[in-house]
Design an enzyme around this catalytic site. Structure first.
Site, PDB file in Angstrom:
ATOM      1  N   ASN A   1      11.439   0.720   1.221  1.00 52.58           N
ATOM      2  CA  ASN A   1      10.675   1.793   1.457  1.00 52.58           C
ATOM      3  C   ASN A   1       9.795   1.564   2.718  1.00 52.58           C
ATOM      4  O   ASN A   1       9.346   2.649   3.269  1.00 52.58           O
ATOM      5  CB  ASN A   1       9.392   1.473   0.177  1.00 52.58           C
TER       6      ASN A   1
ATOM      7  N   LYS B   1      15.323   8.823   9.992  1.00 57.87           N
ATOM      8  CA  LYS B   1      15.669   9.216   8.590  1.00 57.87           C
ATOM      9  C   LYS B   1      16.994   9.833   8.410  1.00 57.87           C
ATOM     10  O   LYS B   1      17.718   9.769   7.436  1.00 57.87           O
ATOM     11  CB  LYS B   1      14.667   9.889   8.011  1.00 57.87           C
TER      12      LYS B   1
ATOM     13  N   ARG C   1       1.054  -1.393  -0.092  1.00 53.43           N
ATOM     14  CA  ARG C   1       0.020   0.040  -0.016  1.00 53.43           C
ATOM     15  C   ARG C   1       0.885   1.309  -0.129  1.00 53.43           C
ATOM     16  O   ARG C   1       2.200   1.248   0.224  1.00 53.43           O
ATOM     17  CB  ARG C   1      -1.038  -0.195   1.348  1.00 53.43           C
TER      18      ARG C   1
ATOM     19  N   SER D   1      13.055  10.680   3.808  1.00 55.34           N
ATOM     20  CA  SER D   1      12.083  11.721   3.793  1.00 55.34           C
ATOM     21  C   SER D   1      12.816  13.046   4.181  1.00 55.34           C
ATOM     22  O   SER D   1      14.072  13.196   4.814  1.00 55.34           O
ATOM     23  CB  SER D   1      11.523  11.504   5.164  1.00 55.34           C
TER      24      SER D   1
ATOM     25  N   GLU E   1      20.943  11.124  -4.770  1.00 56.55           N
ATOM     26  CA  GLU E   1      20.120  11.618  -3.805  1.00 56.55           C
ATOM     27  C   GLU E   1      18.924  12.613  -4.349  1.00 56.55           C
ATOM     28  O   GLU E   1      19.329  13.420  -5.370  1.00 56.55           O
ATOM     29  CB  GLU E   1      20.677  12.309  -2.772  1.00 56.55           C
TER      30      GLU E   1
ATOM     31  N   TYR F   1      11.202   9.576  14.637  1.00 56.64           N
ATOM     32  CA  TYR F   1      11.107   9.288  13.239  1.00 56.64           C
ATOM     33  C   TYR F   1      12.124   9.952  12.369  1.00 56.64           C
ATOM     34  O   TYR F   1      12.752   9.668  11.450  1.00 56.64           O
ATOM     35  CB  TYR F   1       9.646   9.520  12.625  1.00 56.64           C
ATOM     36  N   ALA F   2      12.314  11.164  12.802  1.00 54.91           N
ATOM     37  CA  ALA F   2      13.326  12.074  12.198  1.00 54.91           C
ATOM     38  C   ALA F   2      14.645  11.394  12.252  1.00 54.91           C
ATOM     39  O   ALA F   2      15.318  11.453  11.617  1.00 54.91           O
ATOM     40  CB  ALA F   2      13.181  13.671  12.677  1.00 54.91           C
ATOM     41  N   ALA F   3      15.187  11.014  13.478  1.00 55.26           N
ATOM     42  CA  ALA F   3      16.336  10.517  13.672  1.00 55.26           C
ATOM     43  C   ALA F   3      16.376   9.263  12.874  1.00 55.26           C
ATOM     44  O   ALA F   3      17.823   9.065  12.328  1.00 55.26           O
ATOM     45  CB  ALA F   3      16.659  10.287  15.219  1.00 55.26           C
TER      46      ALA F   3
HETATM   47  N1  LIG Z   1       3.741   9.713   3.465  1.00 53.17           N
HETATM   48  C1  LIG Z   1       4.412  10.811   3.768  1.00 53.17           C
HETATM   49  O1  LIG Z   1       4.312  11.890   3.997  1.00 53.17           O
HETATM   50  C2  LIG Z   1       5.949  10.362   3.717  1.00 53.17           C
HETATM   51  C3  LIG Z   1       7.000  11.622   3.354  1.00 53.17           C
HETATM   52  C4  LIG Z   1       8.120  11.152   3.326  1.00 53.17           C
HETATM   53  C5  LIG Z   1       8.628  10.038   3.479  1.00 53.17           C
HETATM   54  N2  LIG Z   1       7.965   8.999   3.638  1.00 53.17           N
HETATM   55  C6  LIG Z   1       8.347   7.762   3.458  1.00 53.17           C
HETATM   56  O2  LIG Z   1       7.783   6.887   2.383  1.00 53.17           O
HETATM   57  C7  LIG Z   1       7.802   5.377   2.925  1.00 53.17           C
HETATM   58  C8  LIG Z   1       6.463   4.708   2.397  1.00 53.17           C
HETATM   59  O3  LIG Z   1       5.443   5.551   3.601  1.00 53.17           O
HETATM   60  P1  LIG Z   1       4.069   5.490   3.122  1.00 53.17           P
HETATM   61  O4  LIG Z   1       3.606   6.880   3.287  1.00 53.17           O
HETATM   62  O5  LIG Z   1       3.566   4.942   1.879  1.00 53.17           O
HETATM   63  O6  LIG Z   1       3.555   4.811   4.456  1.00 53.17           O
HETATM   64  P2  LIG Z   1       2.252   3.870   4.726  1.00 53.17           P
HETATM   65  O7  LIG Z   1       0.830   4.109   3.645  1.00 53.17           O
HETATM   66  O8  LIG Z   1       2.011   3.847   6.173  1.00 53.17           O
HETATM   67  O9  LIG Z   1       2.982   2.291   4.089  1.00 53.17           O
HETATM   68  C9  LIG Z   1       3.888   1.787   4.889  1.00 53.17           C
HETATM   69  C10 LIG Z   1       4.087   0.319   4.118  1.00 53.17           C
HETATM   70  O10 LIG Z   1       5.288  -0.081   5.162  1.00 53.17           O
HETATM   71  C11 LIG Z   1       4.842  -1.425   5.515  1.00 53.17           C
HETATM   72  N3  LIG Z   1       5.684  -1.789   6.651  1.00 53.17           N
HETATM   73  C12 LIG Z   1       5.499  -1.350   7.952  1.00 53.17           C
HETATM   74  N4  LIG Z   1       6.101  -1.897   8.784  1.00 53.17           N
HETATM   75  C13 LIG Z   1       6.581  -3.071   8.521  1.00 53.17           C
HETATM   76  C14 LIG Z   1       7.162  -4.245   8.671  1.00 53.17           C
HETATM   77  N5  LIG Z   1       7.659  -4.388  10.198  1.00 53.17           N
HETATM   78  N6  LIG Z   1       7.463  -5.197   7.790  1.00 53.17           N
HETATM   79  C15 LIG Z   1       7.231  -5.109   6.701  1.00 53.17           C
HETATM   80  N7  LIG Z   1       6.679  -4.021   6.088  1.00 53.17           N
HETATM   81  C16 LIG Z   1       6.095  -2.862   6.651  1.00 53.17           C
HETATM   82  C17 LIG Z   1       3.434  -1.375   5.551  1.00 53.17           C
HETATM   83  O11 LIG Z   1       2.780  -2.531   5.450  1.00 53.17           O
HETATM   84  P3  LIG Z   1       2.262  -3.537   6.614  1.00 53.17           P
HETATM   85  O12 LIG Z   1       1.579  -2.512   7.578  1.00 53.17           O
HETATM   86  O13 LIG Z   1       1.146  -4.393   5.871  1.00 53.17           O
HETATM   87  O14 LIG Z   1       3.194  -4.214   7.017  1.00 53.17           O
HETATM   88  C18 LIG Z   1       2.917  -0.600   4.476  1.00 53.17           C
HETATM   89  O15 LIG Z   1       3.132  -1.153   3.104  1.00 53.17           O
HETATM   90  C19 LIG Z   1       8.249   5.373   4.153  1.00 53.17           C
HETATM   91  O16 LIG Z   1       9.667   5.275   4.174  1.00 53.17           O
HETATM   92  C20 LIG Z   1       8.078   6.853   4.677  1.00 53.17           C
HETATM   93  O17 LIG Z   1       9.064   7.063   5.732  1.00 53.17           O
HETATM   94  C21 LIG Z   1       6.499   8.934   3.555  1.00 53.17           C
END
Ligand SMILES: NC(=O)c1ccc[n+]([C@@H]2O[C@H](COP(=O)([O-])OP(=O)(O)OC[C@H]3O[C@@H](n4cnc5c(N)ncnc54)[C@H](OP(=O)(O)O)[C@@H]3O)[C@@H](O)[C@H]2O)c1
Length: 244
Positions: free
Chosen positions: A97, A167, A23, A150, A235, A163-165
């Protein structure tokens, strides 16, 4: 209806693993890479989400295999690697990811187990996947590791310090490992998005219509993964055009 036959794409013959590919941003990345011809493996903890994304990719004529795997558990990652090795004999692209976050909690109120959960998911797991998959890439003669970080890894984020730390640390880890692996023809890139409209955060007080979409990040990953061999985009920082 006639079965869709995918045309060869720039990533045909390549295998990609996207953690958290069921997702959010991970699903968008998996769909894009499959659309470019890669055989995609997605993993996560929730079977239903994985199957939903995998079925969607296959319906569009792509190849996708979903494995339930908690990336904080090294033996589970090693089992996943065995499955990938047996099925594809290689891994070309690893997208780290998956991540979790706790927002709106000052550090002094964070529980120690919450600290561990965030650090284990966002940072230690990347050590685990690199430890497991880099030797496969070295055997392949090269590869690409793309770590989804991030802008929280570039800026202070009050009430989400852990979370910030995680990343900031992921960025430092990525820059360092990139230098370790350049000689093995493995590029390690880091992508730092700003606010993206997913389930990770409610993004309270922000205008969702101005936020980045998961597809914006998937686009950057596809661009990095399709670079010519002599070019190493190390990057990328992605900001919404208008502040949300
Ligand atoms: N959304 C933002 O604003 C944003 C901004 C900057 C960076 N990011 C980064 O983008 C990336 C994706 O974030 P997102 O926004 O798509 O978040 P998300 O919608 O919450 O999705 C997180 C994904 O990680 C999986 N996950 C979490 N813990 C896991 C574990 N222990 N083992 C395997 N899978 C795991 C979840 O699947 P399950 O729960 O099914 O395991 C889910 O598929 C992250 O690295 C996040 O830090 C997001």
């Amino acid at each position: 209806m006639a079965e869709q036959v995918p045309l060869p794409g720039p990533l045909t013959g390549r295998t990609a693993l996207v953690t958290g590919g069921g997702r959010g941003i991970g699903a968008a990345i998996a769909k894009n890479l499959a659309g470019l011809g890669a055989s995609v493996v997605i993993c996560g903890r929730t079977r239903a989400a994985l199957e939903h994304t995998s079925n969607d990719i296959v319906r569009r004529g792509g190849e996708c295999i979903a494995y339930q795997c908690d990336i904080t558990d090294l033996p589970s990652i090693e089992i996943l690697a065995d499955k990938i090795r047996r099925k594809f004999r290689r891994l070309d692209i690893l997208v780290n990811n998956a991540a979790i976050a706790i927002f709106r909690t000052p550090l002094h109120a964070l529980k120690p187990f919450e600290w561990d959960d965030i650090m284990n998911t966002n940072l230690r797991s990347v050590f685990y996947t690199m430890r497991t998959f880099v030797p496969i890439m070295v055997t392949n003669g090269g590869g690409h590791i793309i770590n989804i970080s991030s802008l929280a890894g570039k800026n202070p984020v009050p009430n989400a310090a852990c979370y910030a730390a995680s990343k900031w640390a992921l960025n430092g880890l990525s820059y360092s490992v990139a230098e370790e692996l350049r000689g093995s023809n493995i590029r390690v890139s880091v992508i730092c998005p700003g606010s993206v409209d997913t389930d990770l955060s409610a993004h309270e007080g922000k205008d969702k219509s101005r936020m980045l979409t998961a597809q914006d990040i998937a686009h950057a990953v596809a661009m990095v993964a399709t670079q010519a061999p002599q070019s190493f985009v190390s990057e990328i920082l992605i900001r919404p055009t208008q502040k949300p």
